[in-house]
Design a protein around this motif. Structure first.
Motif, PDB file in Angstrom:
ATOM      1  N   ASP A 718     -44.949  43.523 -27.831  1.00  0.00           N
ATOM      2  CA  ASP A 718     -44.522  41.595 -26.587  1.00  0.00           C
ATOM      3  C   ASP A 718     -45.339  42.597 -25.342  1.00  0.00           C
ATOM      4  OD1 ASP A 718     -43.538  39.628 -26.694  1.00  0.00           O
ATOM      5  OD2 ASP A 718     -41.468  40.667 -25.208  1.00  0.00           O
ATOM      6  N   LEU A 719     -46.173  42.897 -25.367  1.00  0.00           N
ATOM      7  CA  LEU A 719     -47.101  42.648 -24.295  1.00  0.00           C
ATOM      8  C   LEU A 719     -48.083  42.061 -24.109  1.00  0.00           C
ATOM      9  CD1 LEU A 719     -49.046  47.082 -25.070  1.00  0.00           C
ATOM     10  CD2 LEU A 719     -46.393  46.312 -23.587  1.00  0.00           C
ATOM     11  N   GLY A 720     -47.905  41.156 -24.407  1.00  0.00           N
ATOM     12  CA  GLY A 720     -48.442  39.981 -24.444  1.00  0.00           C
ATOM     13  C   GLY A 720     -47.586  38.848 -23.226  1.00  0.00           C
ATOM     14  N   GLY A 721     -46.162  39.427 -23.262  1.00  0.00           N
ATOM     15  CA  GLY A 721     -45.853  38.744 -22.023  1.00  0.00           C
ATOM     16  C   GLY A 721     -45.467  40.075 -20.551  1.00  0.00           C
ATOM     17  N   VAL A 722     -46.282  40.244 -20.083  1.00  0.00           N
ATOM     18  CA  VAL A 722     -47.063  41.403 -19.291  1.00  0.00           C
ATOM     19  C   VAL A 722     -47.472  41.057 -18.439  1.00  0.00           C
ATOM     20  CG1 VAL A 722     -47.424  43.768 -18.957  1.00  0.00           C
ATOM     21  CG2 VAL A 722     -45.975  43.811 -20.543  1.00  0.00           C
ATOM     22  N   MET A 723     -46.961  40.266 -17.096  1.00  0.00           N
ATOM     23  CA  MET A 723     -48.303  39.638 -16.199  1.00  0.00           C
ATOM     24  C   MET A 723     -48.101  40.944 -15.555  1.00  0.00           C
ATOM     25  SD  MET A 723     -47.313  36.323 -16.884  1.00  0.00           S
ATOM     26  CE  MET A 723     -48.772  36.157 -15.393  1.00  0.00           C
ATOM     27  N   LEU A 746     -59.809  59.475 -21.674  1.00  0.00           N
ATOM     28  CA  LEU A 746     -59.458  59.785 -23.181  1.00  0.00           C
ATOM     29  C   LEU A 746     -59.156  57.986 -22.996  1.00  0.00           C
ATOM     30  CD1 LEU A 746     -57.734  62.741 -22.109  1.00  0.00           C
ATOM     31  CD2 LEU A 746     -59.774  62.756 -23.563  1.00  0.00           C
ATOM     32  N   LEU A 747     -58.702  57.213 -22.205  1.00  0.00           N
ATOM     33  CA  LEU A 747     -57.541  56.056 -23.573  1.00  0.00           C
ATOM     34  C   LEU A 747     -58.800  55.258 -23.457  1.00  0.00           C
ATOM     35  CD1 LEU A 747     -54.575  55.998 -21.110  1.00  0.00           C
ATOM     36  CD2 LEU A 747     -54.899  56.806 -23.465  1.00  0.00           C
ATOM     37  N   GLY A 748     -60.388  55.619 -22.158  1.00  0.00           N
ATOM     38  CA  GLY A 748     -61.561  54.338 -22.646  1.00  0.00           C
ATOM     39  C   GLY A 748     -61.862  53.302 -21.807  1.00  0.00           C
ATOM     40  N   LEU A 749     -60.417  53.517 -20.762  1.00  0.00           N
ATOM     41  CA  LEU A 749     -60.092  52.103 -19.729  1.00  0.00           C
ATOM     42  C   LEU A 749     -61.009  52.485 -18.427  1.00  0.00           C
ATOM     43  CD1 LEU A 749     -55.970  52.485 -19.088  1.00  0.00           C
ATOM     44  CD2 LEU A 749     -58.261  51.531 -21.247  1.00  0.00           C
ATOM     45  N   LYS A 750     -61.482  51.479 -17.878  1.00  0.00           N
ATOM     46  CA  LYS A 750     -62.813  51.702 -16.919  1.00  0.00           C
ATOM     47  C   LYS A 750     -62.179  51.230 -15.656  1.00  0.00           C
ATOM     48  CE  LYS A 750     -66.335  51.675 -20.778  1.00  0.00           C
ATOM     49  NZ  LYS A 750     -67.437  50.515 -20.920  1.00  0.00           N
ATOM     50  N   PRO A 751     -62.455  51.105 -14.673  1.00  0.00           N
ATOM     51  CA  PRO A 751     -62.121  50.586 -13.378  1.00  0.00           C
ATOM     52  C   PRO A 751     -62.570  49.896 -12.984  1.00  0.00           C
ATOM     53  CG  PRO A 751     -62.398  53.028 -13.000  1.00  0.00           C
ATOM     54  CD  PRO A 751     -62.766  53.469 -14.286  1.00  0.00           C
ATOM     55  N   VAL A 752     -64.158  49.678 -13.808  1.00  0.00           N
ATOM     56  CA  VAL A 752     -65.076  48.005 -13.412  1.00  0.00           C
ATOM     57  C   VAL A 752     -64.500  47.453 -14.004  1.00  0.00           C
ATOM     58  CG1 VAL A 752     -66.149  48.520 -15.764  1.00  0.00           C
ATOM     59  CG2 VAL A 752     -67.213  47.371 -13.566  1.00  0.00           C
ATOM     60  N   ILE A 762     -61.650  37.960 -17.367  1.00  0.00           N
ATOM     61  CA  ILE A 762     -61.046  37.432 -18.300  1.00  0.00           C
ATOM     62  C   ILE A 762     -60.588  37.922 -19.478  1.00  0.00           C
ATOM     63  CG2 ILE A 762     -60.491  36.055 -20.329  1.00  0.00           C
ATOM     64  CD1 ILE A 762     -61.444  33.665 -18.910  1.00  0.00           C
ATOM     65  N   LEU A 763     -59.740  39.170 -19.692  1.00  0.00           N
ATOM     66  CA  LEU A 763     -59.655  39.687 -20.918  1.00  0.00           C
ATOM     67  C   LEU A 763     -59.346  39.836 -21.887  1.00  0.00           C
ATOM     68  CD1 LEU A 763     -58.940  43.400 -20.010  1.00  0.00           C
ATOM     69  CD2 LEU A 763     -56.060  42.733 -20.473  1.00  0.00           C
ATOM     70  N   MET A 773     -57.813  47.476 -26.175  1.00  0.00           N
ATOM     71  CA  MET A 773     -58.138  48.146 -24.915  1.00  0.00           C
ATOM     72  C   MET A 773     -57.032  46.562 -24.882  1.00  0.00           C
ATOM     73  SD  MET A 773     -59.900  50.104 -24.134  1.00  0.00           S
ATOM     74  CE  MET A 773     -60.911  50.727 -24.955  1.00  0.00           C
ATOM     75  N   ALA A 774     -56.823  45.870 -24.689  1.00  0.00           N
ATOM     76  CA  ALA A 774     -56.179  45.438 -23.997  1.00  0.00           C
ATOM     77  C   ALA A 774     -54.836  45.418 -23.865  1.00  0.00           C
ATOM     78  CB  ALA A 774     -56.292  43.540 -24.732  1.00  0.00           C
ATOM     79  N   ARG A 775     -54.683  46.013 -25.048  1.00  0.00           N
ATOM     80  CA  ARG A 775     -52.917  46.908 -25.415  1.00  0.00           C
ATOM     81  C   ARG A 775     -53.686  48.195 -23.815  1.00  0.00           C
ATOM     82  NH1 ARG A 775     -50.379  47.821 -30.723  1.00  0.00           N
ATOM     83  NH2 ARG A 775     -50.432  45.241 -31.532  1.00  0.00           N
ATOM     84  N   ARG A 776     -53.679  48.449 -24.776  1.00  0.00           N
ATOM     85  CA  ARG A 776     -54.204  49.676 -23.560  1.00  0.00           C
ATOM     86  C   ARG A 776     -54.167  49.733 -21.948  1.00  0.00           C
ATOM     87  NH1 ARG A 776     -58.432  51.818 -27.453  1.00  0.00           N
ATOM     88  NH2 ARG A 776     -57.158  53.097 -28.831  1.00  0.00           N
ATOM     89  N   TYR A 777     -55.354  48.192 -21.096  1.00  0.00           N
ATOM     90  CA  TYR A 777     -54.570  48.455 -20.364  1.00  0.00           C
ATOM     91  C   TYR A 777     -53.764  48.255 -19.699  1.00  0.00           C
ATOM     92  CZ  TYR A 777     -59.621  48.270 -19.360  1.00  0.00           C
ATOM     93  OH  TYR A 777     -61.487  48.621 -18.994  1.00  0.00           O
TER      94      TYR A 777
END
Length: 940
Positions: A718-723, A746-752, A762-763, A773-777
């Protein structure tokens, strides 16, 4: 309109007009011990001046007066008082005195037979076999006799003996819970080792039910089970002991601080997810044999598209056990009850009885129509298109008229109707529930309604004092006092929605329940989430967000009208726009949808069902799998060939995902990964994601900071509802230390990417990799909030920082506590002991909302997070130090811990100190108990 003989459910005079006894005078002091008290006018002059609709004389609007939004002098903002629109009859009169209402006359006659007429209406009758103390406890809580329908239901074939299952339907407020309570308590009292589970959909309902059941079983040792077979007690083996022989009621829900096991309860009150997990564990370790009763409240939720299938999974497992077990399902909104009866192989019962009848109204364009005329509204509406006027609908005579308002704040006819109807109810001395479509709508309606009610100075002095106490209690919470509640509570108005914290909602609900608050404006979820009845229920539209509510939700909301023992009738008013009229009338007359299985509406559900029964050892062969599937609700409502196809495909996918293996003899066995997924209550698809995430963490786990651990505590569903507030996200990652930056890498998340989102990007989530990846952000964003909570930042500060409601932040913390427990189980089942230990340590910090040095202190009742830090800073660094302190010594520390410093008068200051001193005594007692346990542990 010509007067007609009135039938039940058809009348033309608002019951609010007549009041409880006399049409002109109302009790001004709440009666102690009642469910809800009535505060009313300070004088008849107020009644005349404020246009309550109780007098025939014309009502002159008051000039604007200026009032303060609070009773103290803390810089409250002044605002103009509004005047609510008058509500008149078509002939121009404010009241219609046709003599006492039918409902007033009903008090003179016995509407329901008493136990003197029918002895079986008394719970003390030998047929029910209940202990005297239990009957006395019911009586103390106001249940001195049962209704004829309850007697008929309880006396159904084999029910009292526990030989048959039961599914029954009764309206909201009709007393349906009592039937289940009696049957369940009989099962628990029959056998010293017997256990029962009560399943409820929401945490608030679980907490409410735990309090109720503990009151019911108070003082009832198992040895006192009257009229039930008990072993010989000649040697005193069954002598009552407070810790062993009393009935233990324990709540199980996400975020609960209690880590109880199967051996720690006699009655478990659980959310749907916790109940399923509890049953799985008990089947796996063979302790399920002591289960004797399962109560499925709100069982219509079995076809809820998100959680309903879990009810079906759990119940089907119970039907496969082949042991003496009574399943009791109940709901207010069941239509195809026969389907559930066949599935449970039991008895069914339906009733439409309500102890308090409900009158339903529709309000459109300032005109109030009776529900019996709504069928004609569609024809009238079609004949006159929406012109924005308030001239009414041709050919239909409204019951009453709500005059337009001169105030620009009340220019909208729907809002004006809501405010006018609420004002009329309160000034007649009754409570009112208003349902709004959103949180913002709740707060807006509450502020407007508070501006038309009598000023704080005009209220009864006793009510004034209680409202000030409520404000003080809200101020003393760690989250502080919401500024909008500060404006509305002095006038007896509050709002109730998920944006408030649990503590705020509980204080507001209790104050409304006791008559301190007269108006509660809530979102639709309150209708099913907690038991708060009212004389009048007003619906501000029929939408939840942008969509119309369903027939079941509408019935839940309208069912809150009418309080047994307090009201002769309940009233509902659905206020809508002309543009919504067709849809609303259809909704009012719509049939309730039939419940059905949703086990194959998503492929993961049948997969999870099969994986669970294989993992817990309930089914290991193809024959036992088929037997399980044949006992599902799905098998009673879907074509066998379709079911078979889904089962075959699901088994193949479980093998492909390496959750299940099949040996040469065709026996199924869950792999270590499959068992870990079931133990942690994950869906198969989410289990794969979690497994990959934790495997990556095992290869490079960042131990010199909090972020990596907290990331793994954030839920995956249910992470789709996270604003995500990308500006707050960007600000936080700019301040991350090296440890936090390594976690991001390590998670592959980028500040850019975060910077791009801040600039309007748009994610992307079109492929499986992009979705992961969207779930990780989103998980990392939530982990940043958890980090602040674990570092003792107050909830309201975290809410401000991330621009989220305080209740949402608190709910996140509670959800993550439950999810963290699942992650620890997952690691233990996979044999990752070091990872499990690291997660377990941080889960304690998450529960405490504090750093590691405060974990011991945070176990003390009322000493959490900020309070624990203040205790530490004042030298109380251990449980022993608090235990050895006198409550008077703790008082200055608690004074420091108050989040808001408020100037109080001498009388209020002393009352405030007395409350804190009582709190200090509880803290000292709790510390003493914990210290004794530590000493006992050290000694052993």
């Amino acid at each position: 309109m010509a007067d007609k003989p009135r039938l039940l459910g058809s009348w033309h005079t608002s019951a609010v007009q007549f009041g409880p006894e006399n049409p002109q005078r109302y009790p001004t002091t709440p009666v102690a011990g009642q469910k809800r008290g009535y505060a009313a006018f300070s004088s008849q002059q107020d009644a005349d001046r404020n246009g309550t609709g109780l007098q025939r004389r014309a009502v002159l609007p008051r000039p604007h007066s200026t009032i303060r939004s609070d009773s103290d002098s803390n810089g409250a903002v002044e605002r103009p008082q509004l005047v609510a629109s008058a509500i008149e009859y078509p002939d121009g009169s404010v009241t219609k005195n046709d003599g006492p209402s039918e409902y007033s006359q009903r008090q003179m006659f016995a509407a329901t037979p008493t136990s003197t007429v029918d002895p079986l209406l008394s719970l003390s009758h030998p047929a029910y076999g209940l202990p005297e103390q239990l009957v006395a406890n019911f009586a103390a809580l106001g249940i001195k006799a049962i209704y004829p329908w309850q007697r008929q239901c309880l006396c159904g074939p084999g029910l009292l003996e526990g030989e048959k299952n039961l599914v029954y339907s009764a309206p909201t407020g009709g007393g349906k819970s009592l039937v289940a309570d009696v049957l369940m308590l009989r099962r628990v009292l029959e056998d010293r080792a017997a256990k029962a589970i009560v399943v409820l959909p929401y945490v608030a309902l679980v907490q409410e039910k735990v309090r109720w059941l503990r009151s019911i079983v108070s003082g009832i040792p198992r040895a006192d089970a009257a009229n039930l077979d008990m072993p010989d007690d000649s040697h005193g083996f069954w002598a009552p002991r407070a810790d062993k022989d009393t009935i233990r009621v324990v709540g199980f829900f996400g975020g609960s601080k209690i880590r109880a096991s199967w051996a720690d309860f006699d009655i478990a009150v659980c959310t749907i997810e916790k109940a399923n997990s509890l049953v799985n564990t008990a089947i796996e370790d063979c302790s399920i044999s002591s289960l004797r009763a399962v109560v499925l409240d709100e069982c219509h939720m079995i076809d809820d598209d998100y959680r309903g299938y879990l009810i079906e999974l759990m119940t089907t497992k119970l039907l496969c056990l082949g042991q003496p077990l009574q399943i009791i399902g109940m709901s207010a909104t069941l239509t195809n009850i026969e389907l559930l009866k066949r599935w449970l192989q039991g008895h069914s019962y339906e009733t439409r009885y309500r102890p308090v009848p409900i009158e339903e109204h529709l309000v459109c364009d300032g005109k109030i129509y009776g529900s019996e005329t709504t069928a004609a509204l569609l024809k009238a509406s079609a004949a006159q298109p929406d012109t924005g006027s308030q001239c009414g609908l041709p050919g239909l005579q409204p019951m009453r008229l709500i005059k337009p308002s001169d105030h620009k704040e009340l220019a909208d006819p729907v809002r004006n109707a809501v405010v006018a109807l609420a004002n009329e109810t309160v000034r007649a001395g009754y409570g009112v529930l208003v349902f709004a479509s959103s949180r913002a709508g709740c707060e807006s309606d509450a502020l407007l309604i508070s501006r038309v009610l009598p000023t704080f100075a005009e209220a009864d002095p006793l009510i004034q004092e209680k409202r000030l106490d409520l404000l003080g209690d809200l101020r003393s919470l760690s989250t502080g006092l919401d500024p909008k509640l500060e404006q509305t509570i002095p006038f007896g108005v509050a709002f109730h929605h998920a944006g408030l914290t649990t503590e705020e909602r509980e204080l507001i609900a209790n104050a409304y329940d006791q008559g301190v608050l007269k108006v509660c404006v809530a979102t639709c979820s309150l209708a099913a989430g907690i038991n708060l009845p009212a004389r009048r229920v007003i619906l501000h539209g029929a939408r939840m967000g942008r969509d119309l509510v369903g027939p079941a939700m509408l019935r839940q909301m309208r069912g809150r009208a009418g309080r047994k023992g307090k009201d002769e009738v309940g009233e509902t008013y659905l206020c809508c726009r002309r543009s919504d009229l067709d849809a609303v009338v259809d909704l009012m007359h719509a049939e309730l949808p039939q419940v059905s299985s949703c086990l194959i509406s998503d492929k993961r559900r049948i997969q999870r069902a099969l994986l669970e029964i294989i993992a817990i050892g309930l089914a290991t062969s193809r024959e036992s799998l088929d037997d399980y599937v044949s006992r599902t609700l799905l098998a009673y409502s879907t074509e066998p060939r379709s079911i078979q196809e889904h089962v075959e495909a699901s088994i193949a996918e479980l093998q492909e995902m390496q959750f299940v293996t099949v040996d040469e003899y065709g026996s199924f066995e869950a792999t270590r990964l499959g068992k870990a997924i079931v133990a942690s209550s994950l869906d198969p698809e989410d289990g794969i994601f979690i497994h990959d995430e934790l495997k990556r963490a095992l290869q490079a786990f960042v131990m010199d900071g909090d972020m990596h651990v907290l990331y793994h505590f954030t839920p995956v569903h249910d992470l789709g509802g996270v604003m995500v507030n990308w500006k707050a996200f960007w600000n936080e990652i700019q301040q991350l230390d090296d440890s936090g930056l390594r976690v991001m890498h390590l998670l592959g998340l980028k500040p850019v990417v975060v910077d791009n989102m801040l600039r309007g990007g748009i994610l992307r989530e079109s492929t499986a990799e992009e979705k992961e990846m969207a779930r990780r952000y989103r998980r990392f964003y939530l982990a940043l909030q958890l980090r602040d909570l674990c570092n003792e930042m107050p909830i309201h500060r975290v809410a401000e920082k991330y621009d989220m409601p305080r209740g949402s932040i608190q709910n996140l913390a509670q959800t993550c506590q439950g999810f963290a427990a699942g992650m620890i189980k997952f690691c233990e089942m996979m044999g990752w002991g070091a990872m499990a230990a690291a997660l377990d340590h941080f889960s304690e910090r998450l529960n405490a909302g504090a750093r590691a040095d405060l974990l011991a202190l945070s176990k003390i009742t009322f000493v959490k997070s900020r309070t624990a830090r203040i205790f530490w800073d004042n030298g109380f660094k251990t449980i022993a130090a608090v235990a050895n302190a006198h409550p008077e010594e703790l008082l200055p520390v608690l004074m420091q811990a108050q989040p808001n410093k408020v100037k109080l008068g001498a009388k209020d200051e002393q009352k405030f100190k007395d409350k804190l001193l009582a709190k200090a005594k509880i803290i000292a007692d709790s510390a003493n108990r914990l210290w004794e346990m530590e000493l006992e542990y050290d000694y052993e």
